[in-house]
Structure formats: structure tokens, C-alpha cells
Design an enzyme around this catalytic site. Structure first.
Site, mmCIF file in Angstrom:
data_model
loop_
_atom_site.group_PDB
_atom_site.id
_atom_site.type_symbol
_atom_site.label_atom_id
_atom_site.label_comp_id
_atom_site.label_asym_id
_atom_site.label_seq_id
_atom_site.Cartn_x
_atom_site.Cartn_y
_atom_site.Cartn_z
ATOM 1 N N ARG A 96 -6.581 -17.623 -63.935
ATOM 2 C CA ARG A 96 -5.723 -19.068 -64.027
ATOM 3 C C ARG A 96 -6.330 -20.031 -64.942
ATOM 4 O O ARG A 96 -7.565 -20.463 -64.679
ATOM 5 C CB ARG A 96 -6.043 -19.679 -62.526
ATOM 6 C CG ARG A 96 -5.418 -19.138 -61.356
ATOM 7 C CD ARG A 96 -5.621 -19.911 -59.925
ATOM 8 N NE ARG A 96 -5.305 -18.847 -59.030
ATOM 9 C CZ ARG A 96 -4.330 -18.673 -58.513
ATOM 10 N NH1 ARG A 96 -3.177 -18.967 -58.996
ATOM 11 N NH2 ARG A 96 -4.147 -17.578 -57.509
ATOM 12 N N CYS A 127 -0.268 -19.326 -56.326
ATOM 13 C CA CYS A 127 0.508 -19.413 -57.759
ATOM 14 C C CYS A 127 1.923 -20.161 -57.499
ATOM 15 O O CYS A 127 2.096 -21.003 -58.447
ATOM 16 C CB CYS A 127 0.808 -18.264 -58.143
ATOM 17 S SG CYS A 127 -0.466 -17.160 -58.775
HETATM 18 C C1 BEZ Z 1 -2.017 -16.191 -55.163
HETATM 19 O O1 BEZ Z 1 -2.176 -16.288 -53.914
HETATM 20 O O2 BEZ Z 1 -1.680 -16.947 -56.096
HETATM 21 C C2 BEZ Z 1 -2.822 -14.988 -55.576
HETATM 22 C C3 BEZ Z 1 -4.061 -14.631 -54.798
HETATM 23 C C4 BEZ Z 1 -4.682 -13.529 -55.358
HETATM 24 C C5 BEZ Z 1 -4.444 -12.710 -56.268
HETATM 25 C C6 BEZ Z 1 -3.346 -13.073 -56.981
HETATM 26 C C7 BEZ Z 1 -2.447 -14.231 -56.759
#
Ligand code: BEZ
Length: 217
Positions: free
Chosen positions: A130, A53
Site C-alpha cells: 500500500r 483494499c
Molecule cells: C485486503 O484485505 O485488502 C488484503 C489483505 C491481505 C492481502 C491483500 C489484500
């Protein structure tokens, strides 16, 4: 009569974007009053202070000028508190110099996530997937992307798709596979026999057959 289970309706391409009021990092926003006469790219991320993110939000922030040039406002969202958002924005700015200078919705009650089908329980019951919604100036949804939690999006493709929508609208044409700005576009196929004959005699476009013709813009 049997009681029907309430189905979580997913917004679709062509629908009016559902209206909402939300607390954001730029203050309270009523979506129908926001960004009048502009496009909006509304996108969700699973959680603040997570690695993928952070790369994605930084990508939006670093290319904000390109969205501005396309008359487009950015709006992020996650199921986090406003306090988490503020701390994350501040942390990323401190660590990398990148500033998330667009509103990020604190959707702690999941209201907006549910309205936009961003909460997909078989992927996660607590974090938004996403999602990217491309919303035109009449607040109609024109393109939707959904990515899972473990795969980041592609900023070049988000900008390419936005540009493709706008160029298509402005010129009444369609965009072929892998279209990028400057490439040839597709002339809408004929709808009558007379139009088909005209197209077969048209020397101004690159023709494979009557139904597949390309031209420069
Ligand atoms: C992330 O790295 O943004 C992420 C990965 C898995 C679940 C939620 C966020």
C-alpha cells in the site's frame, strides 16, 4: 569484471516521478502528459476484491471532492487486469453506491509497481504494498508512504499531509508535529548570526529560542 546484480532502485523524495504509459480504467495514460499543472496522489493497493483494499478505495472515492479542492488528481494501481478492475468498480458501486471515479492502473506486467518500489518481495512477490506517492505539479516526488498488506491507510493523514505540503510551499514555512490547517506554523530558522539576533528580537512570532519560532499564517 564481476557481473553486478540489478538492484531494484526505490524512488526517493525529491526525485522526478518516473514516467510510464499504462492501461487504466479511464483509458491509456502517459504519466508525463497527465494532470498538467496539478498535484497527483498515486497509490497502490494489493488486490481487487479484497476487504481492506475495498475500504481504502472507497475512502479515496468518498473524499475525492477534497482532493479536487486541493488541485489534486487521484490515480490508483494494482497488479490486476483491467477486467478485474472494471468488475470490482462495478461490484462496489452496486453494493455500496460508491464509485471509483479516478483512473486505476492495470499493472499486470508489474512495470509501474517496480518503477515505484511498490513491489516489495519480502512482503509479497505478487501484490503491490500500500504505497502513496505525493507528486507536485512539476512531477517531483514530495512525500512517500508505504504500508504493509495487513494495515489500511488513514485518509485524514493523507489529506493532512497533502495540505501541509501545499501550505508549506505557498508560505515558505515548515509544519510542526500534528499540524492541521489553521494551526501555527514554523518559521524557518536563521542561517547567520545577524539573522539569529533579529530572530531573538522578533516580537511577531511565538519563540522558544532562536531556532524554534512559530507564527500564525
Ligand atoms: C485486503 O484485505 O485488502 C488484503 C489483505 C491481505 C492481502 C491483500 C489484500
Amino acid at each position: 569484471m564481476e557481473v553486478q546484480e540489478v538492484v531494484n532502485v526505490m524512488p526517493r523524495i525529491g526525485d522526478q516521478a518516473p514516467d510510464f504509459e499504462a492501461v487504466t480504467t479511464k483509458g491509456k495514460i502517459k504519466f508525463s502528459d497527465y494532470a498538467k499543472d496539478k498535484w497527483v496522489v498515486l497509490f497502490s493497493h494489493p488486490a481487487d476484491f479484497t476487504p481492506v483494499c475495498t475500504t481504502e478505495m472507497s475512502g479515496f472515492a468518498e473524499r475525492k471532492a477534497e482532493f479536487d479542492a486541493l488541485n489534486t488528481e487521484l490515480m490508483g494501481l494494482s497488479i490486476d487486469s483491467i477486467h478485474a478492475h472494471l468488475a470490482w468498480v462495478n461490484n462496489v458501486r452496486k453494493n455500496t453506491g460508491v464509485y471509483f471515479d479516478f483512473p486505476i492502473i492495470a499493472d499486470i506486467d508489474m512495470k509501474v509497481s517496480k518503477l515505484y518500489g511498490m513491489l516489495q518481495p519480502n512482503e509479497s512477490e505478487t501484490a503491490a504494498v500500500r504505497a502513496v506517492f505525493f507528486i507536485d505539479p512539476s512531477k517531483k516526488i514530495r512525500l512517500i508512504m508505504y504500508y504493509p498488506l495487513n494495515v489500511g491507510r488513514n485518509m485524514d493523514e493523507i489529506l493532512r499531509a497533502l495540505k501541509a505540503l501545499q501550505v508549506s510551499d505557498e508560505n515558505g514555512v515548515a509544519m510542526p508535529l500534528n499540524w492541521t490547517p489553521g494551526a501555527k506554523v514554523i518559521v524557518p530558522p536563521p542561517k547567520t548570526l545577524d539573522e539569529m539576533q533579529d530572530r531573538l528580537e522578533d516580537t511577531t512570532c511565538e519563540r522558544v529560542d532562536f531556532y524554534l519560532c512559530k507564527r500564525e499564517l
